[in-house]
Design an enzyme around this catalytic site. Structure first.
Site, PDB file in Angstrom:
ATOM      1  N   LYS A 157      54.938  54.100  47.668  1.00  0.00           N
ATOM      2  CA  LYS A 157      53.478  54.132  47.827  1.00  0.00           C
ATOM      3  C   LYS A 157      53.089  55.509  48.335  1.00  0.00           C
ATOM      4  O   LYS A 157      53.879  56.182  48.991  1.00  0.00           O
ATOM      5  CB  LYS A 157      53.027  53.071  48.839  1.00  0.00           C
ATOM      6  N   TYR A 189      36.231  43.190  41.072  1.00  0.00           N
ATOM      7  CA  TYR A 189      35.160  43.030  40.074  1.00  0.00           C
ATOM      8  C   TYR A 189      35.722  42.396  38.789  1.00  0.00           C
ATOM      9  O   TYR A 189      35.145  41.447  38.234  1.00  0.00           O
ATOM     10  CB  TYR A 189      34.488  44.380  39.750  1.00  0.00           C
TER      11      TYR A 189
HETATM   12  P1  NAD Z   1      39.120  50.014  44.209  1.00  0.00           P
HETATM   13  O1  NAD Z   1      39.059  51.311  44.902  1.00  0.00           O
HETATM   14  O2  NAD Z   1      38.848  49.948  42.757  1.00  0.00           O
HETATM   15  O3  NAD Z   1      38.133  48.971  44.926  1.00  0.00           O
HETATM   16  C1  NAD Z   1      38.193  48.692  46.287  1.00  0.00           C
HETATM   17  C2  NAD Z   1      37.039  47.755  46.608  1.00  0.00           C
HETATM   18  O4  NAD Z   1      37.170  47.295  47.946  1.00  0.00           O
HETATM   19  C3  NAD Z   1      35.677  48.428  46.526  1.00  0.00           C
HETATM   20  O5  NAD Z   1      34.760  47.520  45.966  1.00  0.00           O
HETATM   21  C4  NAD Z   1      35.322  48.685  47.972  1.00  0.00           C
HETATM   22  O6  NAD Z   1      33.937  48.745  48.201  1.00  0.00           O
HETATM   23  C5  NAD Z   1      35.928  47.471  48.607  1.00  0.00           C
HETATM   24  N1  NAD Z   1      36.171  47.633  50.037  1.00  0.00           N
HETATM   25  C6  NAD Z   1      36.608  48.722  50.707  1.00  0.00           C
HETATM   26  N2  NAD Z   1      36.668  48.462  52.015  1.00  0.00           N
HETATM   27  C7  NAD Z   1      36.277  47.174  52.166  1.00  0.00           C
HETATM   28  C8  NAD Z   1      36.132  46.311  53.270  1.00  0.00           C
HETATM   29  N3  NAD Z   1      36.405  46.730  54.516  1.00  0.00           N
HETATM   30  N4  NAD Z   1      35.717  45.033  53.042  1.00  0.00           N
HETATM   31  C9  NAD Z   1      35.446  44.603  51.802  1.00  0.00           C
HETATM   32  N5  NAD Z   1      35.551  45.379  50.712  1.00  0.00           N
HETATM   33  C10 NAD Z   1      35.965  46.645  50.900  1.00  0.00           C
HETATM   34  O7  NAD Z   1      40.556  49.416  44.566  1.00  0.00           O
HETATM   35  P2  NAD Z   1      41.364  48.304  43.785  1.00  0.00           P
HETATM   36  O8  NAD Z   1      42.296  48.983  42.866  1.00  0.00           O
HETATM   37  O9  NAD Z   1      40.469  47.245  43.277  1.00  0.00           O
HETATM   38  O10 NAD Z   1      42.265  47.728  44.971  1.00  0.00           O
HETATM   39  C11 NAD Z   1      41.834  46.641  45.786  1.00  0.00           C
HETATM   40  C12 NAD Z   1      43.060  45.962  46.378  1.00  0.00           C
HETATM   41  O11 NAD Z   1      43.892  45.512  45.313  1.00  0.00           O
HETATM   42  C13 NAD Z   1      43.937  46.859  47.235  1.00  0.00           C
HETATM   43  O12 NAD Z   1      44.508  46.129  48.280  1.00  0.00           O
HETATM   44  C14 NAD Z   1      45.006  47.310  46.263  1.00  0.00           C
HETATM   45  O13 NAD Z   1      46.189  47.724  46.921  1.00  0.00           O
HETATM   46  C15 NAD Z   1      45.193  46.032  45.478  1.00  0.00           C
HETATM   47  N6  NAD Z   1      45.825  46.221  44.182  1.00  0.00           N
HETATM   48  C16 NAD Z   1      45.240  46.940  43.211  1.00  0.00           C
HETATM   49  C17 NAD Z   1      45.893  47.119  42.009  1.00  0.00           C
HETATM   50  C18 NAD Z   1      45.287  47.867  40.855  1.00  0.00           C
HETATM   51  O14 NAD Z   1      45.912  47.916  39.798  1.00  0.00           O
HETATM   52  N7  NAD Z   1      44.111  48.438  40.984  1.00  0.00           N
HETATM   53  C19 NAD Z   1      47.162  46.532  41.799  1.00  0.00           C
HETATM   54  C20 NAD Z   1      47.726  45.789  42.817  1.00  0.00           C
HETATM   55  C21 NAD Z   1      47.044  45.640  44.006  1.00  0.00           C
END
Ligand code: NAD
Length: 412
Positions: free
Chosen positions: A106, A222
């Site tokens: 990471k 989303y």
């Molecule tokens: P992203 O940056 O696209 O979106 C993050 C979202 O979280 C945004 O809507 C933001 O406003 C919101 N956010 C930030 N702080 C917040 C809070 N304190 N309370 C509520 N909402 C908050 O990121 P993402 O890729 O959607 O990642 C979200 C989670 O999913 C993370 O934990 C990430 O590690 C995990 N994840 C993502 C992926 C991927 O492929 N994108 C894969 C595995 C896990």
């Protein structure tokens, strides 16, 4: 919320339970306790005002026992080495559960991307790769997007690395735009994988829920909310970093998305009530998907969670003390290392396509993702039944069996 330091210790303690149940010699656990490599770099970036600002960046390669290490890069003001260590550790277990030939890694940079111009963001992204290039590579360590990084950032990073190598190295990073070696389906893969896992769970549980709440409205949150909405679910609550919204009749997810594009947040959406991120976790909804940050469900609020099924799209969204409470309440929790593993599965498909120089169709990608998710879900579920444990411990048991086998085969 617990400190980041205890997040790493907590992650270790969760996995240790699996080693104990399987009665595995402690030396194997000790081998996995410390990451293989941790790197901290200073990132001097020229800002638009002409001044140089120094950012701090991290990369942790927890393990490469099963293949090159792999995991996203997070840009967040509160990221620190311990959080990155925890997430790298979780990636080792996730890649093992979803059965792709990778170890775990990471990365992170302490930055609030909302304060940067596009040019500053590009210079920071390129500087990160410049400073980390020595430890990265398609056969060594392959980053991907995470919180507040996206395909555009991945494209700059791939470009920077390729310039250093003197030729295109598409396979150094995944989550790229499709025009630059990205895979069809990668943008929706995390949420799609979560939907496959949810459907597998609902079949086993013989449940037909109709309501859901999703915390986080980014790539994972989303897209997951949109899949549910298109599938006829009433998505009664969603949120982002500014707070959440609630409507018992269900939110029109396309309209909420349009509202967020226009105003920068979901709050203020016409016809919905503004709620806090904490309130979102406690709304009356049968499916709950935390899809933002770590330790959102803890011992303070776990008792108030009303969902029947939790899909952990975020990494580490449930504090360990909450696990037991949720399990006691009969809530079926699909753990992060299974629920959100669709993202890294399609990242792996992207890397395979880059190595082959041959792009797959969206249908091929989704079919292979479905197979992988179903296989992983069934393996984990069968261990939950066999050992009479929750799905998180079952996932750790399954991954531990595989990790220890690999260690022994490698001669340890
Ligand atoms: P992203 O940056 O696209 O979106 C993050 C979202 O979280 C945004 O809507 C933001 O406003 C919101 N956010 C930030 N702080 C917040 C809070 N304190 N309370 C509520 N909402 C908050 O990121 P993402 O890729 O959607 O990642 C979200 C989670 O999913 C993370 O934990 C990430 O590690 C995990 N994840 C993502 C992926 C991927 O492929 N994108 C894969 C595995 C896990």
């Amino acid at each position: 919320m617990a400190t980041s330091e205890s997040q790493y210790e907590n992650a270790l303690a969760r996995v240790k339970k699996a080693f104990d149940i399987l009665k595995i010699d402690d030396q194997y656990f000790e081998m996995l306790r410390a990451p293989k490599r941790t790197v901290t770099v200073s990132l001097p970036v020229r800002m638009d005002n002409g001044k140089i600002r120094i950012f701090e960046g991290y990369r942790v390669q927890h393990s490469d026992l099963r293949g090159p290490s792999k995991g996203g890069i997070r840009f967040h003001p509160e990221v620190d080495m311990d959080e990155v260590k925890t997430l790298a550790f979780l990636m080792t277990w996730k890649n093992t559960v979803i059965d792709i030939p990778y170890g775990g890694a990471k990365g992170g940079v302490i930055v609030n991307t909302k304060e940067l111009s596009l040019n500053e963001l590009e210079r920071l992204s390129r500087m990160y790769i410049l400073k980390m290039a020595a430890v990265l590579g398609p056969k060594r360590d392959i980053p991907a997007p995470d919180v507040y990084t996206n395909p555009a950032v991945m494209a700059w990073m791939m470009d920077e690395y390729s310039k250093m190598m003197g030729h295109n190295v598409f396979g150094v990073i995944t989550g790229k735009p499709v025009e630059l070696g990205g895979s069809l389906g990668r943008d929706k893969a995390t949420a799609q994988g979560g939907i496959f896992a949810l459907n597998d769970a609902l079949k086993k549980l013989e449940l037909k829920p109709t309501t859901a709440a999703v915390q986080g409205f980014g790539n994972a949150g989303y897209t997951f909310a949109k899949f549910l909405f298109d599938d006829g679910f009433k998505v009664v609550a969603v949120s982002d970093s500014s707070g959440g919204i609630y409507n018992a009749e269900g939110l029109h997810i396309d309209q909420v998305w349009a509202h967020k594009q226009k105003t920068g947040k979901v709050q203020g959406f016409p016809g919905a009530k503004d709620i806090t991120n904490q309130e979102l976790l406690e709304v009356d909804a049968e499916v709950l998907a935390p899809a933002a940050l770590a330790y959102q469900i803890d011992k303070e609020n776990a008792n108030n969670v009303k969902a029947k099924v939790i899909v952990e799209l975020a990494n580490n969204p449930t504090a360990p003390e909450a696990d037991e409470i949720l399990h006691r309440k009969g809530i079926f929790l699909i753990p992060d290392i299974l629920a959100n593993s669709g993202g890294v599965a399609v990242s792996y498909f992207e890397w395979v396509q880059n190595n082959q120089g041959f792009a797959w169709t969206r249908k091929e990608v989704n079919e292979r993702l479905k197979q992988k998710m179903e296989h992983a879900f069934n393996e984990v579920y069968s261990r939950a039944q066999k050992h009479k444990v929750d799905m998180r411990l079952a996932a750790n048991i399954y991954a531990t069996e595989k990790m220890v086998k690999v260690m022994k085969l490698r001669g340890y």
